[in-house]
Design a protein around this motif. Structure first.
Motif, PDB file in Angstrom:
ATOM      1  N   ARG A 125       0.777  -1.240  -0.076  1.00  0.00           N
ATOM      2  CA  ARG A 125       0.051   0.017  -0.072  1.00  0.00           C
ATOM      3  C   ARG A 125       0.880   1.178   0.128  1.00  0.00           C
ATOM      4  N   LEU A 167      -6.231   6.360  -3.662  1.00  0.00           N
ATOM      5  CA  LEU A 167      -5.611   5.691  -4.518  1.00  0.00           C
ATOM      6  C   LEU A 167      -4.549   6.539  -5.500  1.00  0.00           C
ATOM      7  N   ASN A 187      -3.475  -0.054  -3.340  1.00  0.00           N
ATOM      8  CA  ASN A 187      -3.845   1.121  -3.997  1.00  0.00           C
ATOM      9  C   ASN A 187      -3.039   1.830  -4.979  1.00  0.00           C
ATOM     10  N   LEU A 196      -9.425  -0.988  -9.276  1.00  0.00           N
ATOM     11  CA  LEU A 196      -9.308  -0.722  -8.126  1.00  0.00           C
ATOM     12  C   LEU A 196     -10.754  -0.295  -7.713  1.00  0.00           C
TER      13      LEU A 196
END
Length: 519
Positions: free
Chosen positions: A241, A263, A458, A490
């Motif tokens: 992440r 994101l 992400n 996503l």
């Protein structure tokens, strides 16, 4: 939720649009960081301080392909034709100005080569079929020259295919195979370029400006003059992440902390990184990634993370990935008049004219005028490029890489046997692009990351350097498809990404291709 885009190229612009249109993310929650003053990345076009125009390249479109691009542009309003989308505007323009080249190849005697036949030998056909049908696993990181004999590279087909798509013999065999399949419907008409579609103006004015205008009206934040130099990655049970972005704004460092739902979309690598412009008297400076730092972030985050790709497969051999283009601004109609008379094509209908015996392998294209929004009526603009700018010219005794614009025009006049006076009051701007075909470099399948790596929470990649099965790099479509794929994955968008149209499975296309191959 916030969405951050690193780089302001067409992949990021498209990704932001898909987030708004299909994932219903408010535009105010989207930020695009761009180091340059203008967004659009490689789809650039500008007027310089001396009044001359410059663009690094021009992308060809087709309405038989580019499924994701047309899907996007169908919802972006034209800036000049109220009530029409950019797609509608482009289609209408090409109905009015159909392409049909009558001078695709020109030889050393200024004869227009008969390109109704491809010039294949029986061996060429067999070898090309073998390459086309080989699996990508078999092809691996081999080069085109590993599969095709020397005679093939003297065929009409190769001169036309090579210069239409900018292939070199040492490029990836996998990429050539993909092109042969993806654009099989163009094979039977490659000599006329009848399948090529052009935008009304250059792609910056015709695609980037209306798209960026629409995004601004949705509230998207464009932060220019800002480079993302690093990102903090956090491992969570084998999942990665992004937690922090490090920004450089005019040498002032700032940090952006990401929350759990945020994101990041990263444009890894750039085919126009380290580009430079020359002048009428000076060649374009020789720059590398050390001058631009355009590859640095991808190199940083990919260390020890093979799922993020291998940038060194693409950016370590400038002699194999570079060429030069040039933009000419004419304030005298004589060149356009003589070129239209010679080629038999009105400007905007002929496509590339390639001088096949040119040491530089020089090609030029006369666009429909005006080619820039706001271009004066007494000004004409055309573009050209050379695949071998490191070689001594036929009429100028030096490599193109050492030439200013005046010498490039002298070389062009030599191939056309035109008097140099046709370029009175003209300005030629050379452009050196060290990584322009870096995405064609031989590679292994793991050298390009997936748009969303399997271990990513992400982070997505949206560029020419991601892995998308069946599609082809060096196209606007590839970046747009990467962006659409990443956003839908996503954001779990319940809408399919438009599939690649398999013209290579059409019996009519296959028969037409076979007929052309044996002509």
């Amino acid at each position: 939720m916030k969405a951050y885009f690193i780089g302001g190229g067409i992949g990021s612009l498209a990704g932001a649009a898909f987030l708004i249109r299909d994932a219903q993310l408010p535009g105010r929650d989207i930020v695009i960081y761009e180091a340059q003053p203008l967004v659009g990345g490689s789809l650039d076009g500008a007027q310089l301080a001396n009044g001359a125009y410059s663009l690094r390249g021009g992308r060809m479109l087709t309405t038989d392909h580019y499924e994701c691009t047309w899907d996007l542009l169908s919802d972006i309003p034209s800036l000049e034709r109220p009530g029409l989308s950019v797609r509608d505007e482009t289609v209408a323009f090409n109905v009015e100005n159909p392409a049909h080249s009558q001078a695709r190849l020109v030889d050393r005697n200024r004869f227009k080569v008969d390109v109704s036949h491809m010039g294949f030998s029986a061996r060429d056909r067999l070898e090309l079929l073998r390459l086309t049908e080989a699996s990508e696993e078999t092809l691996g990181d081999s080069r085109i020259t590993d599969w095709l004999s020397a005679g093939f590279f003297e065929s009409n087909f190769w001169y036309m295919w090579q210069t239409t798509f900018a292939f070199q013999p040492w490029h990836s065999a996998v990429e050539l195979k993909r092109y042969l399949h993806r654009f099989m419907s163009e094979f039977p008409r490659i000599e006329t370029l009848a399948g090529v579609k052009r935008t009304v103006y250059n792609q910056y004015d015709s695609i980037v400006r209306p798209l960026a205008d629409w995004l601004k009206r949705q509230g998207v934040q464009f932060v220019r003059g800002t480079r993302v130099t690093d990102m903090t990655l956090e491992d969570e049970n084998g999942r990665v992440r992004v937690r922090n972005l490090v920004l450089d704004r005019d040498s002032r460092i700032a940090n952006v902390r990401l929350d759990d739902g945020d994101l990041v979309f990263f444009q890894n690598g750039s085919m126009t990184d380290a580009s430079s412009l020359g002048s009428m008297t000076e060649p374009a400076p020789r720059l590398t990634k050390a001058d631009s730092q355009g590859w640095a972030l991808w190199e940083t985050i990919a260390k020890g993370r093979p799922e993020f790709g291998n940038p060194s497969a693409f950016n370590t051999s400038i002699p194999e990935s570079w060429w030069q283009s040039f933009t000419v601004t004419c304030r005298d109609p004589r060149f356009f008049d003589k070129m239209e008379a010679f080629s038999g094509n009105r400007a905007g209908t002929g496509g590339l004219v390639t001088f096949k015996d040119s040491n530089w392998l020089l090609s030029v294209v006369l666009y429909h005028q005006p080619h820039f929004s706001g271009q004066p009526k007494d000004v004409q603009v055309f573009w050209g490029y050379a695949l071998h700018p490191d070689r001594i010219g036929n009429f100028v005794a030096k490599p193109m890489s050492e030439c200013g614009g005046a010498e490039i025009l002298k070389e062009l006049c030599g191939h056309l046997n035109f008097d140099a006076g046709v370029f009175d009051n003209s300005i030629c701007i050379p452009c050196r692009m060290p990584y322009i075909t870096s995405m064609f470099m031989p590679r292994n399948v793991t050298d390009r990351p997936l748009p969303v790596p399997t271990n990513s929470v992400n982070l997505a990649f949206v560029s020419q350097f991601v892995e998308i099965p069946e599609d082809v790099v060096f196209t606007v479509e590839y970046s747009v498809r990467a962006a659409q794929t990443a956003v839908y994955q996503l954001m779990k968008v319940d809408r399919p990404v438009p599939p690649v149209t398999r013209h290579d499975k059409s019996l009519s296309v296959i028969f037409a291709t076979l007929e052309k191959a044996f002509a």
